[in-house]
Scaffold this motif. Structure first.
Motif, short mmCIF file in Angstrom:
data_model
loop_
_atom_site.label_atom_id
_atom_site.label_comp_id
_atom_site.label_asym_id
_atom_site.label_seq_id
_atom_site.Cartn_x
_atom_site.Cartn_y
_atom_site.Cartn_z
N PHE A 105 0.87 -1.18 0.00
CA PHE A 105 0.00 0.00 0.00
C PHE A 105 0.90 1.22 0.00
O PHE A 105 1.39 1.65 1.05
N PRO A 106 1.17 1.81 -1.18
CA PRO A 106 2.15 2.90 -1.28
C PRO A 106 1.59 4.27 -0.92
O PRO A 106 1.55 5.18 -1.74
N HIS A 107 1.17 4.39 0.31
CA HIS A 107 0.56 5.64 0.76
C HIS A 107 0.99 5.95 2.19
O HIS A 107 1.47 5.08 2.92
N THR A 108 0.75 7.19 2.60
CA THR A 108 1.02 7.61 3.97
C THR A 108 -0.27 7.45 4.76
O THR A 108 -1.34 7.88 4.33
N VAL A 109 -0.17 6.80 5.91
CA VAL A 109 -1.33 6.57 6.76
C VAL A 109 -0.97 6.85 8.22
O VAL A 109 0.20 6.96 8.57
N THR A 110 -1.99 6.95 9.03
CA THR A 110 -1.80 6.99 10.47
C THR A 110 -2.71 5.94 11.07
O THR A 110 -3.63 5.44 10.41
N TYR A 111 -2.46 5.59 12.28
CA TYR A 111 -3.26 4.56 12.95
C TYR A 111 -3.87 5.16 14.21
O TYR A 111 -3.16 5.72 15.04
N HIS A 112 -5.18 5.03 14.31
CA HIS A 112 -5.87 5.46 15.52
C HIS A 112 -6.27 4.22 16.32
O HIS A 112 -7.15 3.47 15.89
N PRO A 113 -5.62 3.96 17.44
CA PRO A 113 -5.99 2.80 18.26
C PRO A 113 -7.37 3.03 18.87
O PRO A 113 -7.59 4.03 19.55
N SER A 114 -8.29 2.13 18.60
CA SER A 114 -9.66 2.30 19.09
C SER A 114 -9.74 2.07 20.60
O SER A 114 -8.94 1.35 21.18
N CYS A 115 -10.75 2.66 21.19
CA CYS A 115 -10.97 2.50 22.64
C CYS A 115 -11.19 1.04 23.00
O CYS A 115 -10.61 0.53 23.95
N HIS A 116 -12.06 0.36 22.24
CA HIS A 116 -12.33 -1.05 22.54
C HIS A 116 -11.07 -1.90 22.36
O HIS A 116 -10.81 -2.80 23.15
#
Length: 174
Positions: free
Chosen positions: A134-145
């Motif tokens: 996946f040749p893109h810039t991403v961020t990760y949001h850790p979910s509360c659950h």
């Protein structure tokens, strides 16, 4: 190993490609995946809106639908948390109020075999690189659950870090 996909009612209705993608991924990793037609909602909408007694039939239905499987995999941290965290509480309350009707056994059978997808990949299959690109810039949001109820920890990040071409940027305040 008998594995079932619990697609969840939200994914089934709004994001059916999610379920298809999970099956494609797991099959590519050598896992044969079943989709029991008897599955329905885990009961989270009812539970979260105060209709907790109305979730009891769904606890029994979930347990029955997935009874024949060793592992139940879901692409939803909130639904996995509903099963693993709330099903035992629902059963305990039903016992305390004198209406167990099999809820204790249903919860006990469902809880240990229900996995959020990243847990299943890392903990059961021992996979941290799924061969993705996946040749893109991403961020990760850790979910509360995922953080609080399931304790997913670094599993999702480990999987993302192995994706070829992906640039993972920190989310401030994550």
């Amino acid at each position: 190993m008998r594995v079932a996909l619990f697609v969840t009612c939200v994914n089934d209705l709004l994001y059916p490609d999610t379920g298809r993608a999970v099956v494609t991924l797991l099959e590519r990793l050598g896992v044969e995946v079943d989709f029991p037609a008897a599955q329905t909602c885990c009961g989270q909408p009812q539970f979260n809106t105060g209709y907790r007694h109305e979730t009891e039939p769904l606890v029994r239905r979930y347990a029955a639908a997935f009874d024949a499987y060793d592992h139940v995999v879901t692409p939803s941290g909130s639904c996995a948390a509903m099963v693993r965290d709330n099903y035992p509480r629902i059963a305990a309350k039903a016992v305390a109020e004198g209406r167990d009707r099999g809820l204790t056994e249903a919860a006990a059978s469902a809880v240990p075999k229900t996995y959020e997808l990243t847990e299943f990949l890392v903990d059961v299959l021992g996979v941290t690189d799924v061969g993705a690109y996946f040749p893109h810039t991403v961020t990760y949001h850790p979910s509360c659950h995922g953080l609080r109820m399931l304790g997913l920890g670094e599993r999702p990040r480990r999987l993302l870090e192995a994706v070829k071409g992906l640039e993972l940027r920190e989310l401030e305040g994550a």
